[in-house]
Design a protein around this motif. Structure first.
Motif, short mmCIF file in Angstrom:
data_model
loop_
_atom_site.label_atom_id
_atom_site.label_comp_id
_atom_site.label_asym_id
_atom_site.label_seq_id
_atom_site.Cartn_x
_atom_site.Cartn_y
_atom_site.Cartn_z
N ARG A 1 0.84 -1.19 0.00
CA ARG A 1 0.00 0.00 0.00
C ARG A 1 0.87 1.24 0.00
O ARG A 1 1.65 1.47 0.92
CB ARG A 1 -0.92 -0.01 1.23
N ARG A 2 0.76 2.02 -1.05
CA ARG A 2 1.38 3.34 -1.11
C ARG A 2 0.32 4.32 -0.65
O ARG A 2 -0.82 4.25 -1.06
CB ARG A 2 1.80 3.65 -2.54
N ARG A 3 0.71 5.24 0.22
CA ARG A 3 -0.24 6.22 0.74
C ARG A 3 0.25 7.63 0.49
O ARG A 3 1.45 7.92 0.55
CB ARG A 3 -0.44 6.05 2.24
N GLU A 4 -0.69 8.51 0.26
CA GLU A 4 -0.41 9.95 0.20
C GLU A 4 -0.24 10.41 1.64
O GLU A 4 -1.09 10.14 2.49
CB GLU A 4 -1.57 10.67 -0.49
N ARG A 5 0.86 11.08 1.92
CA ARG A 5 1.14 11.50 3.30
C ARG A 5 0.15 12.56 3.78
O ARG A 5 -0.21 12.61 4.95
CB ARG A 5 2.57 12.03 3.40
N ASN B 1 -4.55 15.15 -3.95
CA ASN B 1 -3.91 14.25 -2.99
C ASN B 1 -4.86 13.13 -2.58
O ASN B 1 -4.47 11.97 -2.49
CB ASN B 1 -3.45 15.02 -1.75
N ARG B 2 -6.12 13.49 -2.31
CA ARG B 2 -7.11 12.48 -1.93
C ARG B 2 -7.33 11.48 -3.05
O ARG B 2 -7.41 10.27 -2.82
CB ARG B 2 -8.44 13.14 -1.54
N LEU B 3 -7.43 11.96 -4.28
CA LEU B 3 -7.64 11.07 -5.42
C LEU B 3 -6.46 10.10 -5.60
O LEU B 3 -6.66 8.92 -5.89
CB LEU B 3 -7.85 11.87 -6.69
N CYS B 4 -5.25 10.60 -5.43
CA CYS B 4 -4.08 9.72 -5.53
C CYS B 4 -4.13 8.63 -4.47
O CYS B 4 -3.89 7.46 -4.75
CB CYS B 4 -2.78 10.52 -5.39
N VAL C 1 -6.70 7.35 -2.99
CA VAL C 1 -7.74 6.37 -3.34
C VAL C 1 -7.26 5.48 -4.48
O VAL C 1 -7.43 4.26 -4.45
CB VAL C 1 -9.06 7.09 -3.71
N GLU C 2 -6.66 6.07 -5.51
CA GLU C 2 -6.19 5.30 -6.66
C GLU C 2 -5.15 4.26 -6.26
O GLU C 2 -5.09 3.17 -6.84
CB GLU C 2 -5.60 6.25 -7.71
N TRP C 3 -4.31 4.58 -5.29
CA TRP C 3 -3.25 3.67 -4.87
C TRP C 3 -3.76 2.52 -4.01
O TRP C 3 -3.00 1.59 -3.71
CB TRP C 3 -2.16 4.43 -4.12
N ASP C 4 -5.02 2.54 -3.61
CA ASP C 4 -5.57 1.48 -2.77
C ASP C 4 -6.08 0.35 -3.66
O ASP C 4 -7.27 0.16 -3.85
CB ASP C 4 -6.70 2.03 -1.88
#
Length: 194
Positions: free
Chosen positions: A116-120, A128-131, A133-136
């Motif tokens: 899982r990559r997360r936006e800090r 940032n929120r969209l990124c 979500v996309e990474w999940d």
């Protein structure tokens, strides 16, 4: 679990404080750390050397691309069985390296594991929120991975690395070739990077 069989390959350009956070999060005992720089002017090369990384200064004779940078780093790997790819604006999460190595050790058919990559700062903007979500992505067998992933060096070299002609989409294209060669990709239920 020995980390000497692991290389860490970071690519980046002018990531500033994010790159320093990336370097600070690296484990101490890895076999090799390689940083491939694409024309930074912010002291990234000096910072990488300060942290003991081998620096590859990507020449300006061709356009900078992630695929080109990763291939230049792959060419420098010496003796490592596995490589953790990182973008210079990402930092490893505690426990990821051990979890990823354990999964690769448990299944010889896996070429790639990612987590899982997360936006800090997902609250900083809608982007940032969209990124985040996309990474999940779903846990389990996967068709592809992103830029942060752990891979077997044997598998990478067996398919001649990334397609250097691509300016984007290099990870999914690599994964197509890995799967065609009989390898598998898996998304682990583990925190990988910020």
């Amino acid at each position: 679990m020995s980390l000497e069989r692991l290389a860490i390959l970071i690519i980046g350009r002018n990531e500033g404080a994010r790159f320093l956070a990336c370097l600070e999060a690296l484990p101490d005992e890895v076999g090799q750390v390689i940083y491939v720089d694409s024309g930074s002017t912010d002291g990234s090369i000096e910072a990488a050397r300060h942290f003991g990384a081998e620096v590859v200064d990507l020449g300006r004779d061709q356009p900078f691309t992630a695929a080109r940078a990763r291939n230049a780093g792959i060419d420098r790997i010496e003796g490592a069985e596995v490589v953790q790819f990182l973008d210079g604006d990402c930092a490893l999460r505690e426990g990821w390296i051990e979890a990823a190595l354990a999964r690769l050790d448990a299944d010889d058919g896996l070429a790639v594991v990612c987590g899982r990559r997360r936006e800090r700062f997902p609250e900083a903007s809608v982007f940032n929120r969209l990124c985040d979500v996309e990474w999940d992505t779903p846990v389990g067998p996967a068709l592809a991975c992103g830029g942060d992933a752990m891979m077997r060096v044997e598998a990478l070299r067996g398919v001649a690395g990334y397609n250097g002609d691509l300016i984007a989409g290099e990870e999914p294209e690599l994964c197509v070739r890995l799967r065609a060669a009989g390898w598998r990709i898996e998304r682990l239920e583990a925190e990988m990077t910020w």
